[in-house]
Design an enzyme around this catalytic site. Structure first.
Site, PDB file in Angstrom:
ATOM      1  NE  ARG A   1      24.540 -24.916  42.294  1.00 31.98           N
ATOM      2  CZ  ARG A   1      23.694 -24.672  41.290  1.00 31.98           C
ATOM      3  NH1 ARG A   1      22.404 -24.549  41.531  1.00 31.98           N
ATOM      4  NH2 ARG A   1      24.131 -24.580  40.057  1.00 31.98           N
TER       5      ARG A   1
ATOM      6  CB  CYS B   1      21.774 -22.709  48.712  1.00 32.26           C
ATOM      7  SG  CYS B   1      22.013 -23.380  50.352  1.00 32.26           S
TER       8      CYS B   1
ATOM      9  CB  VAL C   1      27.775 -27.567  35.899  1.00 30.66           C
ATOM     10  CG1 VAL C   1      27.116 -27.693  37.261  1.00 30.66           C
ATOM     11  CG2 VAL C   1      26.784 -27.868  34.780  1.00 30.66           C
TER      12      VAL C   1
ATOM     13  CG  ASP D   1      29.920 -20.451  52.127  1.00 30.74           C
ATOM     14  OD1 ASP D   1      29.024 -20.009  51.368  1.00 30.74           O
ATOM     15  OD2 ASP D   1      30.398 -21.590  52.007  1.00 30.74           O
TER      16      ASP D   1
ATOM     17  CB  ILE E   1      31.119 -14.861  45.571  1.00 32.33           C
ATOM     18  CG1 ILE E   1      32.424 -14.379  46.225  1.00 32.33           C
ATOM     19  CG2 ILE E   1      31.276 -16.284  45.031  1.00 32.33           C
ATOM     20  CD1 ILE E   1      33.611 -14.329  45.289  1.00 32.33           C
TER      21      ILE E   1
END
EC number: 2.5.1.7
Length: 422
Positions: A93, A117, A124, A305, A327
């Site tokens: 991405r 992922c 976008v 993450d 998120i």
């Protein structure tokens, strides 16, 4: 297809060096498009995603030389192709990050809509909204973002949400725009700051990076520079979660503890002994960890993450932890695989309830995305018996020789091919 074979139950001991941050290296590599002069980058991690980015830049005409010490030298003085094709963009991405630099320096770009992922939509639209505010004409044609502008003009831009890659794309576009650009609701992540520091070395005029309001005064041109990519706080956090789950005492060299406040706080809460210096972290766990919950937030909050890795630690912790993913949607795909190892986890929407068990047992599991892969490795290190992690190409996208580093810490872990596991 490669797999990882892990025999769990051994504590981790020793020291390893943290690699450069993937999420800083990718935009920094793309920043090479902003100047015709050489850009010399140190501490660039050896990852599938960095290799893909270098192939993409090479397709555009950027010359790149990679040395064995992690140094990459790039020069974009012969760019002759302003298109990022689907076959390269589909796996990553972050390839959308060429859009801002191409548009700013060359006045046009054609970038395939990205892949990466499968952990949520991550559209976008904020990139497009911001670039349009700078004066770009943008259309979606046959799966491509097609952008044109004679010269971008500074503007005040407030994104509808905090977006890291959106902030980075707009920052790289704004440095060559005419006049002043103000980015409101900007991402504050250390990787954004690292990109801004590089751009300043190249001659950009930027203030406020590290806050939610970045001010950029555009310049006519940028020049070459030398820059070392910041340490990967997610890799460091992953190894600390591993020692938390498996036990032991490790030291991480080349780390950046000042970027890891939320993660280190959670690990201390889980029972790890943490010591830090300017560029090192020591983490030790003796006994069973305590369950610790978390809510993911933009920086400086707890990073999305790190969610899967903390969950892996919680699977063997004493008590029950509640984890809330704020998120991304669809970022609990590792849960089913952790449960194959014996974890006790329930999911309700964005909330996961993790009830720690005394022990996990090895099994064959399948990685679904980058950080899910890391969580399965952590669980395998803590489990009794042998765990086989399939589809580790996800892991290779974001971790630099993870199994080599874990072996250096005493883990029983090997990369094997599909034939070897048949």
């Amino acid at each position: 297809m490669d797999k990882l074979r892990i025999t769990g139950g051994s504590p981790l001991r020793g020291e390893v060096t943290v690699s450069g941050a993937k999420n800083a290296a990718l935009p920094i590599l793309c920043a090479s498009l902003l100047t015709a002069e050489p850009l010399v980058l140190g501490n660039v991690p050896q990852l599938n995603d960095t290799s893909t980015t270098l192939r993409l830049l090479g397709r555009m005409g950027v010359r790149a030389e990679r040395a064995g010490d992690g140094t990459v030298t790039l020069q974009a003085d012969q760019v002759d192709n302003l298109e990022a094709p689907y076959e390269l963009v589909k796996t990553m991405r972050a390839s959308i990050l060429v859009l801002g630099p191409l548009l700013a320096r060359f006045g046009q770009a054609r970038v395939s809509l990205p892949g990466g992922c499968a952990i949520g939509q991550r559209p976008v639209d904020q990139h497009i909204k911001g670039l349009a505010a700078l004066g770009a004409e943008i259309e979606i044609e046959h799966g491509f973002v097609v952008a044109r502008a004679t010269r971008l003009k500074g503007a005040s831009i407030r994104t509808d949400m905090v977006t890291v890659t959106g902030t980075e794309n707009l920052l790289m576009a704004a440095v060559l725009a005419e006049g002043q650009t103000v980015l409101e609701n900007a991402a504050r992540e250390p990787e954004v700051v690292d990109l801004a520091e590089l751009l300043i070395k190249m001659g950009a005029r930027i203030q406020g990076h590290g806050t939610d309001r970045i001010v950029v005064d555009g310049v006519a041109r940028l020049h070459g520079a030398r820059h070392d990519v910041i340490a990967d706080r997610i890799e460091a956090g992953t190894f600390l979660c591993a020692v938390g789950a498996a036990g032991g005492d490790i030291t991480l060299r080349g780390a950046a503890p000042d970027t890891m406040g939320a993660t280190l706080d959670k690990l201390v809460e889980a029972g790890l002994t943490i010591e830090t210096g300017p560029d090192w972290i020591r983490g030790a766990m003796h006994g069973r960890p305590c369950a610790v919950g978390a809510r993911t937030h933009e920086y400086p909050g707890f990073a999305t993450d790190m969610q899967a890795q903390l969950m892996a630690l919680d699977t063997v912790a004493d008590g029950t932890a509640v984890i809330v993913e704020n998120i991304f949607e669809n970022r609990y795909m590792h849960v089913q695989e952790l449960c194959r190892l014996g974890a006790d986890i329930d999911i309700d929407g964005h909330t996961a309830v993790v009830r720690g068990v005394a022990r996990l047992s090895g099994a064959t599991v399948m990685a679904t995305d980058l950080r899910a892969s890391a969580s399965l490795v952590i669980a395998g290190l803590a489990a009794e018996g042998e765990t086989l992690v399939d589809r580790i190409y996800h892991l290779d996208r974001g971790y630099d020789r993870m199994e080599v580093k874990l072996r250096a810490l005493g883990a029983s872990i090997q990369r094997v091919t599909g034939k070897e596991t048949a």
